[in-house]
Design a protein around this motif. Structure first.
Motif, PDB file in Angstrom:
ATOM      1  N   PRO A  23       0.834  -1.207   0.000  1.00 50.99           N
ATOM      2  CA  PRO A  23       0.000   0.000   0.000  1.00 50.99           C
ATOM      3  C   PRO A  23       0.867   1.255   0.000  1.00 50.99           C
ATOM      4  O   PRO A  23       1.996   1.252   0.500  1.00 50.99           O
ATOM      5  CB  PRO A  23      -0.800  -0.125   1.301  1.00 50.99           C
ATOM      6  N   HIS A  24       0.325   2.319  -0.582  1.00 49.42           N
ATOM      7  CA  HIS A  24       1.167   3.490  -0.809  1.00 49.42           C
ATOM      8  C   HIS A  24       1.648   4.148   0.480  1.00 49.42           C
ATOM      9  O   HIS A  24       2.673   4.833   0.473  1.00 49.42           O
ATOM     10  CB  HIS A  24       0.424   4.514  -1.677  1.00 49.42           C
ATOM     11  N   ASP A  25       0.950   3.937   1.605  1.00 41.70           N
ATOM     12  CA  ASP A  25       1.408   4.563   2.841  1.00 41.70           C
ATOM     13  C   ASP A  25       2.566   3.814   3.499  1.00 41.70           C
ATOM     14  O   ASP A  25       3.205   4.339   4.419  1.00 41.70           O
ATOM     15  CB  ASP A  25       0.254   4.716   3.837  1.00 41.70           C
ATOM     16  N   VAL A  26       2.857   2.590   3.038  1.00 42.32           N
ATOM     17  CA  VAL A  26       4.011   1.849   3.566  1.00 42.32           C
ATOM     18  C   VAL A  26       4.944   1.397   2.445  1.00 42.32           C
ATOM     19  O   VAL A  26       5.876   0.621   2.698  1.00 42.32           O
ATOM     20  CB  VAL A  26       3.550   0.614   4.381  1.00 42.32           C
ATOM     21  N   TYR A  27       4.704   1.862   1.235  1.00 41.57           N
ATOM     22  CA  TYR A  27       5.506   1.406   0.092  1.00 41.57           C
ATOM     23  C   TYR A  27       6.975   1.776   0.260  1.00 41.57           C
ATOM     24  O   TYR A  27       7.870   0.958   0.002  1.00 41.57           O
ATOM     25  CB  TYR A  27       4.963   2.005  -1.204  1.00 41.57           C
ATOM     26  N   THR A  28       7.252   3.007   0.677  1.00 41.69           N
ATOM     27  CA  THR A  28       8.644   3.435   0.811  1.00 41.69           C
ATOM     28  C   THR A  28       9.392   2.576   1.831  1.00 41.69           C
ATOM     29  O   THR A  28      10.587   2.308   1.662  1.00 41.69           O
ATOM     30  CB  THR A  28       8.714   4.909   1.218  1.00 41.69           C
ATOM     31  N   LYS A  29       8.693   2.157   2.881  1.00 43.15           N
ATOM     32  CA  LYS A  29       9.340   1.311   3.877  1.00 43.15           C
ATOM     33  C   LYS A  29       9.729  -0.032   3.291  1.00 43.15           C
ATOM     34  O   LYS A  29      10.871  -0.490   3.453  1.00 43.15           O
ATOM     35  CB  LYS A  29       8.415   1.113   5.082  1.00 43.15           C
ATOM     36  N   TRP A  30       8.798  -0.667   2.589  1.00 47.61           N
ATOM     37  CA  TRP A  30       9.055  -2.005   2.066  1.00 47.61           C
ATOM     38  C   TRP A  30      10.076  -1.979   0.932  1.00 47.61           C
ATOM     39  O   TRP A  30      10.934  -2.865   0.837  1.00 47.61           O
ATOM     40  CB  TRP A  30       7.758  -2.663   1.611  1.00 47.61           C
ATOM     41  N   ILE A  31       9.982  -0.998   0.040  1.00 44.03           N
ATOM     42  CA  ILE A  31      10.955  -0.964  -1.059  1.00 44.03           C
ATOM     43  C   ILE A  31      12.343  -0.619  -0.519  1.00 44.03           C
ATOM     44  O   ILE A  31      13.359  -1.056  -1.062  1.00 44.03           O
ATOM     45  CB  ILE A  31      10.513   0.053  -2.142  1.00 44.03           C
TER      46      ILE A  31
END
Length: 338
Positions: free
Chosen positions: A258-266
């Protein structure tokens, strides 16, 4: 002072982000008002503004719009990603004026779609667990799928010198051909005619990632064969498949996080990749001095086992194409019956 404090930089960044969000909300409000005026506030007016969707993505639109209440947020996120893939390959829709294609209006429309997508914070515990498992598997995949290319960078030149008595000109040329081959394959797979082939539909994400992982293990194993031509093919194949692995992993991350946690996972994914680059090359060099074929045999075995594990994980999470199609069909039938 000539040095900046981290706190000052973060405060300035936050202020800039807040200003951008305020400007964006104003633009969205103006766009919504203008859309309501053109449509006359009625359903008929709104329908007249709907852009015809590609036939291959029509089922996705109907599932998201008509049966969203029955689908999990993770499913809706995945279907939006599939629809976005289709929209990238479509020519500008008929019925739109030149003013509708301006960069500003495209940006506003894109932010409207992003704002409507499910957030990780709004998902149920079961859906959040599904996201964590899917993205966690991708983080580990970024580590394991880098093993072949890191191994090549570490010992390929040494292997060709020790086994085939050929210098770095040959091994370096094989690496260059492999990188160019990977770029060529990506360009072919990105062509509209190829992307829309029905025969390739069962092999879309995440099946493409599983198959590419298996192909990578096969290429690594080919390097150790006693036939010069096959060994050269394996050396090139490792680099070709590596380009595909990186693209497929990133594609899955963009679709499932999801876009609100995308930066964390990528971010986790790329940290995993860099950690693999830093550790594997050193380990394979030590294995090489024990036996030139040992690092390739070990990497090929690990990557092949990981491909089977990935298939099991994706099957258990019901992320395979045939599972998603069956689930979408069931939701559509249930919505029609109700």
């Amino acid at each position: 002072s000539m040095f900046l404090k981290v706190e000052d930089v973060l405060a300035e960044f936050e202020a800039s982000e807040m200003e951008s969000m305020s400007t964006m909300n104003t633009s969205l409000g103006q766009a919504s008002s203008a859309h309501g005026t053109r449509s006359g506030g009625g359903v008929a007016g709104k329908a007249s503004q709907v852009v015809p969707a590609p036939a291959a993505a029509q089922a996705v639109i109907e599932d998201v719009d008509d049966a969203a209440s029955d689908a999990s947020m993770f499913d809706v996120l995945e279907r939006h990603a599939a629809l976005f893939e289709m929209s990238l390959l479509e020519a500008p829709a008929r019925g739109r004026t030149a003013s509708d294609q301006t960069p500003a209006k495209k940006s506003v429309a894109g932010m409207e779609r992003l704002r409507d997508l499910p957030k990780y914070a709004d998902m149920s515990p079961a859906e959040q667990r599904r996201v964590r498992m899917a993205c966690g598997a991708l983080v580990l995949s970024f580590y394991v799928t880098v093993l072949p290319i890191s191994n090549n960078f570490g010992v390929l030149a040494l292997y060709w010198r020790a086994v085939w008595n050929m210098g770095t000109i040959v091994s370096g040329m094989l690496m260059a051909i492999g990188e160019l081959g990977g770029l060529l394959v990506l360009q072919i797979l990105g062509m509209k005619r190829v992307f829309r082939l029905k025969i390739l539909r069962p092999f879309r994400k995440p099946v493409n990632l599983v198959l590419a992982t298996m192909a990578s293990s096969t290429a690594v194993a080919l390097v150790t064969t006693p036939v010069l031509a096959l060994s050269a093919m394996g050396s090139v194949g490792v680099h070709v498949v590596n380009v595909l692995l990186h693209s497929f992993c990133s594609e899955c991350a963009a679709a499932w996080a999801p876009h609100d946690v995308y930066t964390k996972w990528i971010g986790y994914c790329y940290l995993s990749k860099r950690f693999s680059n830093a550790t594997v090359a050193m380990a394979t060099i030590n294995l090489f001095f024990l036996n030139p074929q040992l690092p390739y045999a070990g990497v090929a075995s690990v990557v092949f086992v990981w491909s089977l594990f990935l298939l099991l994980v994706f099957w258990s999470l019901e992320l395979l194409p045939h599972q998603e199609a069956a689930r979408a069909k069931a939701i559509k039938v249930k919505a029609a019956e109700s």
